[in-house]
Write a protein that holds these residues in place. Structure first.
Motif, PDB file in Angstrom:
ATOM      1  N   GLU A 144       0.754  -1.194  -0.091  1.00 32.02           N
ATOM      2  CA  GLU A 144       0.126   0.044   0.072  1.00 32.02           C
ATOM      3  C   GLU A 144       0.818   1.368   0.135  1.00 32.02           C
ATOM      4  O   GLU A 144       0.544   2.166  -0.610  1.00 32.02           O
ATOM      5  N   LYS A 145       1.880   1.301   0.770  1.00 27.09           N
ATOM      6  CA  LYS A 145       2.700   2.613   1.033  1.00 27.09           C
ATOM      7  C   LYS A 145       3.556   2.847  -0.427  1.00 27.09           C
ATOM      8  O   LYS A 145       3.297   4.206  -0.836  1.00 27.09           O
ATOM      9  N   LEU A 146       3.724   1.815  -1.313  1.00 35.15           N
ATOM     10  CA  LEU A 146       4.274   2.084  -2.579  1.00 35.15           C
ATOM     11  C   LEU A 146       3.125   2.295  -3.735  1.00 35.15           C
ATOM     12  O   LEU A 146       3.410   3.056  -4.545  1.00 35.15           O
ATOM     13  N   ALA A 147       2.197   1.784  -3.446  1.00 35.42           N
ATOM     14  CA  ALA A 147       0.965   1.955  -4.419  1.00 35.42           C
ATOM     15  C   ALA A 147       0.614   3.535  -4.264  1.00 35.42           C
ATOM     16  O   ALA A 147       0.162   4.113  -5.189  1.00 35.42           O
ATOM     17  N   GLU A 148       0.523   3.940  -2.956  1.00 35.11           N
ATOM     18  CA  GLU A 148       0.096   5.293  -2.650  1.00 35.11           C
ATOM     19  C   GLU A 148       1.297   6.313  -3.598  1.00 35.11           C
ATOM     20  O   GLU A 148       0.782   7.370  -3.997  1.00 35.11           O
ATOM     21  N   ARG A 149       2.470   6.172  -3.482  1.00 29.62           N
ATOM     22  CA  ARG A 149       3.412   6.747  -4.076  1.00 29.62           C
ATOM     23  C   ARG A 149       3.358   6.728  -5.751  1.00 29.62           C
ATOM     24  O   ARG A 149       3.381   7.779  -6.397  1.00 29.62           O
ATOM     25  N   MET A 150       3.025   5.606  -6.228  1.00 28.17           N
ATOM     26  CA  MET A 150       2.964   5.328  -7.736  1.00 28.17           C
ATOM     27  C   MET A 150       1.487   5.990  -7.985  1.00 28.17           C
ATOM     28  O   MET A 150       1.554   7.020  -9.077  1.00 28.17           O
ATOM     29  N   GLN A 151       0.323   5.918  -7.234  1.00 25.18           N
ATOM     30  CA  GLN A 151      -0.985   6.675  -7.457  1.00 25.18           C
ATOM     31  C   GLN A 151      -0.554   8.145  -7.604  1.00 25.18           C
ATOM     32  O   GLN A 151      -1.050   9.023  -8.478  1.00 25.18           O
ATOM     33  N   ALA A 152       0.056   8.843  -6.636  1.00 25.92           N
ATOM     34  CA  ALA A 152       0.584  10.031  -6.654  1.00 25.92           C
ATOM     35  C   ALA A 152       1.247  10.615  -7.990  1.00 25.92           C
ATOM     36  O   ALA A 152       0.923  11.737  -8.501  1.00 25.92           O
ATOM     37  N   GLN A 153       1.958   9.686  -8.480  1.00 23.45           N
ATOM     38  CA  GLN A 153       2.981  10.099  -9.701  1.00 23.45           C
ATOM     39  C   GLN A 153       2.059   9.876 -10.881  1.00 23.45           C
ATOM     40  O   GLN A 153       2.155  10.666 -11.772  1.00 23.45           O
ATOM     41  N   TRP A 154       1.338   8.780 -11.009  1.00 25.90           N
ATOM     42  CA  TRP A 154       0.835   8.359 -12.310  1.00 25.90           C
ATOM     43  C   TRP A 154      -0.611   8.558 -12.261  1.00 25.90           C
ATOM     44  O   TRP A 154      -1.323   8.187 -13.491  1.00 25.90           O
ATOM     45  N   GLN A 155      -1.321   8.671 -11.165  1.00 25.00           N
ATOM     46  CA  GLN A 155      -2.928   8.537 -11.213  1.00 25.00           C
ATOM     47  C   GLN A 155      -3.496   7.462 -11.613  1.00 25.00           C
ATOM     48  O   GLN A 155      -4.143   6.792 -10.387  1.00 25.00           O
TER      49      GLN A 155
END
Length: 86
Positions: A9-20
């Motif tokens: 989840e922690k990594l997914a949040e960063r990816m989501q912030a960058q890539w939507q």
């Protein structure tokens, strides 16, 4: 085919912030890798990603820094240029 992957989840949040849209981003990367490796044609990339035309495929390649003009293209153009006397 449907593929599922698990991401902390922690990594997914960063990816989501960058890539939507993580899913779309991953799909584009996989399809463009297949295109770069000559597994898919321009038309197939267009079809899988729902792009309007081949120019949109080239735009996407530019966005992801994937060359569409290959060494083989350069060599072919060089031969053509010499044959035409330039």
């Amino acid at each position: 085919m449907q593929i599922s992957i698990e991401i902390p989840e922690k990594l997914a949040e960063r990816m989501q912030a960058q890539w939507q849209d993580i899913s779309r981003h991953v799909l584009e990367r996989i399809v463009l890798e297949a295109y770069r490796d000559d597994i898919l044609t321009t038309h197939e990339v267009q079809e899988v990603l729902g792009l309007e035309d081949r120019l949109k495929v080239y735009d996407l390649c530019d966005k992801h820094q994937i060359a569409t003009y290959t060494l083989a293209d350069v060599q072919r153009d060089r031969k053509t240029t010499k044959r035409l006397g330039f």
